[in-house]
Write an enzyme that holds these catalytic residues in place. Sequence first.
Site, mmCIF file in Angstrom:
data_model
loop_
_atom_site.group_PDB
_atom_site.id
_atom_site.type_symbol
_atom_site.label_atom_id
_atom_site.label_comp_id
_atom_site.label_asym_id
_atom_site.label_seq_id
_atom_site.Cartn_x
_atom_site.Cartn_y
_atom_site.Cartn_z
ATOM 1 N N GLU A 180 2.701 11.981 -4.602
ATOM 2 C CA GLU A 180 4.113 12.037 -4.184
ATOM 3 C C GLU A 180 4.560 10.588 -4.020
ATOM 4 O O GLU A 180 4.103 9.894 -3.125
ATOM 5 C CB GLU A 180 4.222 12.848 -2.893
ATOM 6 C CG GLU A 180 5.613 13.347 -2.653
ATOM 7 C CD GLU A 180 6.483 12.330 -1.972
ATOM 8 O OE1 GLU A 180 7.158 11.560 -2.712
ATOM 9 O OE2 GLU A 180 6.474 12.277 -0.749
ATOM 10 N N PRO B 233 0.734 7.519 3.711
ATOM 11 C CA PRO B 233 1.681 6.419 3.875
ATOM 12 C C PRO B 233 2.035 6.244 5.356
ATOM 13 O O PRO B 233 1.599 7.047 6.196
ATOM 14 C CB PRO B 233 2.893 6.909 3.102
ATOM 15 C CG PRO B 233 2.908 8.375 3.371
ATOM 16 C CD PRO B 233 1.451 8.805 3.495
ATOM 17 N N ALA C 21 -2.515 5.044 6.586
ATOM 18 C CA ALA C 21 -1.937 3.749 6.236
ATOM 19 C C ALA C 21 -2.368 2.713 7.270
ATOM 20 O O ALA C 21 -2.449 3.019 8.471
ATOM 21 C CB ALA C 21 -0.422 3.846 6.179
ATOM 22 N N CYS D 132 11.152 8.965 1.324
ATOM 23 C CA CYS D 132 10.925 9.025 -0.123
ATOM 24 C C CYS D 132 12.099 9.626 -0.875
ATOM 25 O O CYS D 132 12.358 9.263 -2.011
ATOM 26 C CB CYS D 132 9.648 9.789 -0.411
ATOM 27 S SG CYS D 132 9.601 11.381 0.405
ATOM 28 N N LYS E 15 -7.630 8.594 4.757
ATOM 29 C CA LYS E 15 -7.433 7.149 4.899
ATOM 30 C C LYS E 15 -5.969 6.956 5.297
ATOM 31 O O LYS E 15 -5.071 6.975 4.471
ATOM 32 C CB LYS E 15 -7.726 6.453 3.556
ATOM 33 C CG LYS E 15 -8.277 5.038 3.660
ATOM 34 C CD LYS E 15 -7.313 4.049 4.264
ATOM 35 C CE LYS E 15 -6.246 3.613 3.303
ATOM 36 N NZ LYS E 15 -5.137 2.884 3.999
ATOM 37 N N GLU F 139 13.457 1.200 -5.660
ATOM 38 C CA GLU F 139 13.388 1.825 -4.337
ATOM 39 C C GLU F 139 13.423 0.729 -3.275
ATOM 40 O O GLU F 139 12.560 -0.155 -3.258
ATOM 41 C CB GLU F 139 12.092 2.635 -4.233
ATOM 42 C CG GLU F 139 12.017 3.479 -2.989
ATOM 43 C CD GLU F 139 10.823 4.426 -2.975
ATOM 44 O OE1 GLU F 139 9.725 4.011 -3.394
ATOM 45 O OE2 GLU F 139 10.982 5.579 -2.530
ATOM 46 N N GLY G 129 -5.884 -0.363 1.662
ATOM 47 C CA GLY G 129 -5.918 0.343 0.385
ATOM 48 C C GLY G 129 -6.885 -0.278 -0.602
ATOM 49 O O GLY G 129 -7.640 0.425 -1.283
ATOM 50 N N LYS H 123 11.250 -7.709 2.274
ATOM 51 C CA LYS H 123 11.488 -7.072 0.976
ATOM 52 C C LYS H 123 12.919 -6.506 0.938
ATOM 53 O O LYS H 123 13.650 -6.693 -0.037
ATOM 54 C CB LYS H 123 10.450 -5.964 0.775
ATOM 55 C CG LYS H 123 10.481 -5.321 -0.582
ATOM 56 C CD LYS H 123 9.261 -4.408 -0.761
ATOM 57 C CE LYS H 123 9.498 -3.441 -1.919
ATOM 58 N NZ LYS H 123 8.477 -2.406 -2.036
ATOM 59 N N ASN I 176 5.302 6.076 6.567
ATOM 60 C CA ASN I 176 6.688 6.386 6.948
ATOM 61 C C ASN I 176 6.859 7.681 7.732
ATOM 62 O O ASN I 176 7.882 7.876 8.374
ATOM 63 C CB ASN I 176 7.610 6.350 5.721
ATOM 64 C CG ASN I 176 7.179 7.298 4.630
ATOM 65 O OD1 ASN I 176 6.011 7.658 4.525
ATOM 66 N ND2 ASN I 176 8.117 7.714 3.817
HETATM 67 P P1 NAD Z 1 1.285 1.762 -0.781
HETATM 68 O O1 NAD Z 1 1.433 2.733 -1.877
HETATM 69 O O2 NAD Z 1 0.680 0.428 -1.075
HETATM 70 O O3 NAD Z 1 0.400 2.394 0.404
HETATM 71 C C1 NAD Z 1 0.293 3.767 0.682
HETATM 72 C C2 NAD Z 1 -1.158 4.104 1.032
HETATM 73 O O4 NAD Z 1 -2.004 3.807 -0.076
HETATM 74 C C3 NAD Z 1 -1.736 3.304 2.201
HETATM 75 O O5 NAD Z 1 -2.608 4.132 2.925
HETATM 76 C C4 NAD Z 1 -2.509 2.197 1.493
HETATM 77 O O6 NAD Z 1 -3.530 1.652 2.270
HETATM 78 C C5 NAD Z 1 -3.065 2.937 0.304
HETATM 79 N N1 NAD Z 1 -3.398 2.097 -0.849
HETATM 80 C C6 NAD Z 1 -2.828 0.913 -1.216
HETATM 81 N N2 NAD Z 1 -3.394 0.436 -2.338
HETATM 82 C C7 NAD Z 1 -4.346 1.338 -2.698
HETATM 83 C C8 NAD Z 1 -5.275 1.411 -3.779
HETATM 84 N N3 NAD Z 1 -5.322 0.479 -4.722
HETATM 85 N N4 NAD Z 1 -6.100 2.468 -3.855
HETATM 86 C C9 NAD Z 1 -6.053 3.453 -2.931
HETATM 87 N N5 NAD Z 1 -5.204 3.427 -1.877
HETATM 88 C C10 NAD Z 1 -4.353 2.394 -1.763
HETATM 89 O O7 NAD Z 1 2.686 1.595 -0.121
HETATM 90 P P2 NAD Z 1 3.199 0.350 0.787
HETATM 91 O O8 NAD Z 1 2.706 -0.966 0.247
HETATM 92 O O9 NAD Z 1 2.872 0.665 2.167
HETATM 93 O O10 NAD Z 1 4.764 0.451 0.494
HETATM 94 C C11 NAD Z 1 5.246 -0.060 -0.736
HETATM 95 C C12 NAD Z 1 6.380 0.782 -1.228
HETATM 96 O O11 NAD Z 1 5.953 2.115 -1.469
HETATM 97 C C13 NAD Z 1 7.530 0.944 -0.266
HETATM 98 O O12 NAD Z 1 8.395 -0.126 -0.343
HETATM 99 C C14 NAD Z 1 8.147 2.213 -0.738
HETATM 100 O O13 NAD Z 1 9.032 1.933 -1.794
HETATM 101 C C15 NAD Z 1 7.001 3.015 -1.257
HETATM 102 N N6 NAD Z 1 6.544 4.058 -0.312
HETATM 103 C C16 NAD Z 1 6.819 5.350 -0.614
HETATM 104 C C17 NAD Z 1 6.438 6.338 0.264
HETATM 105 C C18 NAD Z 1 6.742 7.773 -0.036
HETATM 106 O O14 NAD Z 1 6.979 8.540 0.878
HETATM 107 N N7 NAD Z 1 6.692 8.188 -1.275
HETATM 108 C C19 NAD Z 1 5.789 6.037 1.449
HETATM 109 C C20 NAD Z 1 5.483 4.693 1.723
HETATM 110 C C21 NAD Z 1 5.876 3.727 0.827
#
Ligand code: NAD
Length: 486
Positions: free
Chosen positions: A255, A154, A181, A289, A179, A386, A212, A339, A156
């Site tokens: 996570e 991610p 973010a 998170c 991979k 969230e 992603g 958002k 963050n």
């Molecule tokens: P996301 O889950 O879309 O992205 C996280 C990672 O997953 C990135 O590297 C992204 O490229 C990858 N990804 C996205 N779609 C994928 C897929 N279909 N297959 C494989 N990998 C994929 O998160 P976001 O869009 O950046 O944020 C959205 C929400 O997620 C935020 O608003 C927040 O609520 C939450 N978030 C949580 C954490 C945490 O620490 N748990 C971290 C970031 C975001």
Amino acid sequence: MAPLIKYTKHFIDNEWVDSKSGKTFETRNPVDGSVNAKVSEGDKLDIDEAVKAARRAFHRNSEWRQLDASQRGQILQNFATLVERDADYLNQLETHDNGMIKLMANMMSDFAVKSIRYIASLADKVQGYTVPADGDNFSYTLKQPVGVCGLILPWNGPILMFIGKVVTALAAGCTVVVKPAEQTPLTALALAALLKEAGVPKGVVNVVNGYGETAGVALTHHPDVAKISFTGSVEVGKLIQQAAGATNLKRVTLELGGKSPLVVMDDADLSLAVPIAARGVFANQGQVCVAASRLYVQSSIYDKFVEAAVQYAQQIKVGDPALETTHQGPQIDELMLNKILGYIEKGKKEGAKLLTGGKRIGTTGYFIEPTVFADVNDEMTIAKEEIFGPVQSIIKFDTLDEVIDRANNTTYGLAAGIITTNLNNALHFSKHVESGVVWINTYLMGGIQTPFGGFKDSGLGRENGIHALDPYLEVKTVTISLPKKL
Ligand code: NAD
Ligand code: MG
């Protein structure tokens, strides 16, 4: 001054390579939305190359697999020393690409170095056991690396996330394709260069930049990837588990964030409770998170607490994350900015009382005022979803038993906290709350030594702690027949 950006390509087989397609994407500085760099944009073809390299490096005769576990640990200790050497640069890069405030970046990289050293020290402590099996048999178990791991990060906490996952997989003897973010690829690339410098053989660590839906999906569906470790949204976490089931039953560690309750009892010392609760939700712009995004305050102290919470929020300094005096920087990007502002509007519309903040600051960059809502109830969207932004929602409750049920009435279960001077309250709450982490009279505290992960939709498996390597290991049972007589 902007830090020098040395790496923008993919890192495959210890070399910097362009995308097969030649495509690039822009990564931006959240302070003003300006483009930091054009980074190679990977998709399936690049993931295939990276997985091939990682497979070669995982072959039983490879340089990596031939190393003693203690030598693997030593390479990772070298890496810790290099991260320490370059910490100032890495922190600047983190601030530049992510908008993380300087104080937080410094703290996280200190934590990262400690984490590397702790996990590296586990490399040669992977032990099986002997088993008194039935019959004239003797059994023992081996723990062996699971194979090529896909690590999806991610935005963050980019440095910490990279280190937590990569170093653990390597300590276990795996090889990896990372991979990062798409919002924050730069520190991952700088760290990959340091792993090479530390002596990691080629193919062991590969980094493919990209989105992603393309690079991420290719990795999670790849038949030669044995495991995925992911931190991010619940939505994507569920897709990843489906991909694992639909392909080769990849092992999966997830996570996935939360909607974590923090309970303040009326016996609490407010001079401690107010700052703990504020830091719990405002740290890192709320992009945490475990953020304490449901703050339950007991009715007899509710009004007094709310007043102090508003005062606290109003003295938070929002601004340039590169300055040491700044408490809160920009949100990661325009999408998240909008958002979060959308959630604030929903909060107002659904009847929560906005007491401070609630607006974007200026029109450049992605800054939001520290926001406090009172009179929030459990049914409001801001109490359920969230937000991942600087929004504190203060909710009233009467009794501990009532608040435990309300705290548990969510699909999430990552963290929870209670502030109280009554030991029985603390023990009762920590026993019954459904969450992977419980904090008593503190929040956001923890180290690499403690297991971390969630109940329910907040995830699958645990990271960190003495058993951190287990999710990257398979158990093999070996049974030997013993002769009855010689
Ligand atoms: P996301 O889950 O879309 O992205 C996280 C990672 O997953 C990135 O590297 C992204 O490229 C990858 N990804 C996205 N779609 C994928 C897929 N279909 N297959 C494989 N990998 C994929 O998160 P976001 O869009 O950046 O944020 C959205 C929400 O997620 C935020 O608003 C927040 O609520 C939450 N978030 C949580 C954490 C945490 O620490 N748990 C971290 C970031 C975001
Ligand atoms: Mg996304």
